[in-house]
Design an enzyme around this catalytic site. Structure first.
Site, PDB file in Angstrom:
ATOM      1  N   LYS A  22       0.406  -1.312  -0.095  1.00 27.16           N
ATOM      2  CA  LYS A  22       0.089  -0.128  -0.374  1.00 27.16           C
ATOM      3  C   LYS A  22       0.924   1.025   0.229  1.00 27.16           C
ATOM      4  CE  LYS A  22      -3.300  -2.626   1.987  1.00 27.16           C
ATOM      5  NZ  LYS A  22      -5.244  -3.279   2.452  1.00 27.16           N
ATOM      6  N   GLN A  66      -4.650  -2.016   9.449  1.00 24.99           N
ATOM      7  CA  GLN A  66      -4.377  -3.234   9.319  1.00 24.99           C
ATOM      8  C   GLN A  66      -4.959  -4.279   9.594  1.00 24.99           C
ATOM      9  OE1 GLN A  66      -3.738  -3.575   5.191  1.00 24.99           O
ATOM     10  NE2 GLN A  66      -3.912  -6.095   5.940  1.00 24.99           N
ATOM     11  N   ASP A  89     -11.420   2.303   3.965  1.00 23.00           N
ATOM     12  CA  ASP A  89     -11.370   0.606   3.615  1.00 23.00           C
ATOM     13  C   ASP A  89     -13.451   0.922   3.775  1.00 23.00           C
ATOM     14  OD1 ASP A  89      -9.737  -0.472   3.842  1.00 23.00           O
ATOM     15  OD2 ASP A  89      -9.395  -0.781   5.637  1.00 23.00           O
TER      16      ASP A  89
END
Ligand code: NDP
Length: 251
Positions: A22, A66, A89
């Site tokens: 990322k 994460q 997200d």
């Protein structure tokens, strides 16, 4: 400049790889990125304090924590703490609700990546039999919703589905998001189907395989995604897209 903050707690090797990829993607396209690597024994209070700080930080438009988090931390509380406007997200209940209604700012990255693959391949979802195997909040459920928004006839399968093979064989578009290596074999695929493999499973010999047995499924499919490749890179691309979108929302 759009800014993305990525929080990682602990030493999970797979999570570290995802975070590194990322960060690389941000550098490649010119997004400012900040990585917060916290130790395994980070407390809930410390993690929430960081999220709070990032919610207020002007240079940061997107925040990603994460998953999975170490067991002693409450994932749901962390997801709820991220400002919906910075929730790149799209896991926050506000964004999940907006997706359900079909009026959203962000789409969850993996299902959005799958839709992008479908669009770019010139596949029209309307009227198609779509089968999604897996019903997680992160992949399966939003995936089904996006296919429904595009007028697919959607069936969701899970571990209690009685005859998985029979249901899968009906699919014009089959999406596997299960986490079981090569569960979907060629005999479960209809001739000419589109097969999209979300699974990323690391075998004991370190090989990365999907939820679909690629070779046998490819004999039947008119289009199929590989693992590695396929959906994984698309997920990152959609994260970049969401971060840019978040930056425009904040202006
Ligand atoms: P979860 O473990 O949260 O969900 C798995 C789902 O599969 C559950 O709904 C479960 O059913 C269902 N399931 C499990 N076993 C079977 C079975 N034998 N038959 C039918 N259904 C079954 O996983 P995720 O959704 O988070 O991830 C799924 C896969 O996608 C994983 O391999 C993960 O690594 C990968 N992934 C890949 C991403 C990418 O960028 N490419 C991003 C995110 C995930 P039940 O609900 O009944 O338990």
């Amino acid at each position: 400049m759009p800014g993305l903050a990525v929080i990682i707690v602990g030493d999970d090797p797979a999570s570290k790889i995802y975070v590194r990829n990322k960060k690389l993607a941000c550098e490649t396209i010119g997004i400012h990125s900040e990585e917060y690597a916290l130790p395994q024994d980070t407390t809930q209070e410390q993690l929430l304090a960081l999220v709070d700080e990032l919610n207020r930080k002007k240079e940061i438009h997107g925040i990603l924590c994460q998953l999975p988090l170490p067991k002693h931390l409450d994932e749901e509380a962390v997801i709820h703490a991220i400002s919906p406007k910075k929730d790149v997200d799209a896991f926050h209940p506000v964004n999940v609700g907006k997706i359900m209604i079909g009026n959203y700012d962000f789409l969850p990255c993996t299902p959005a990546g799958v839709m992008e693959l479908i669009h770019e391949s010139g596949i029209n979802v309307a009227g198609k039999e779509c089968v999604v195997v897996g019903r997680s909040n992160i992949v399966g459920k939003p995936m089904a919703m996006l296919l429904l928004h595009e007028h697919g006839t959607v069936t969701i399968c899970h571990s209690k589905t009685r005859d998985l093979k029979e249901v899968c064989r009906r699919a014009d578009i089959l999406v596997a998001a299960v986490g079981v290596p090569e569960l979907i074999t060629g005999d479960m695929v209809k001739e000419g189907a589109v097969v999209i493999d979300v699974g990323m499973n690391r075998l004991e010999n370190k090989k990365l395989v999907g939820d679909v047995a690629f070779d046998s499924a490819a004999e039947k499919a008119c289009a199929i995604t590989p693992v590695p490749g396929g959906v994984g890179p698309m997920t990152i691309a959609m994260l970049m897209k969401n971060t840019v979108k978040a930056a425009t929302i904040h202006e």
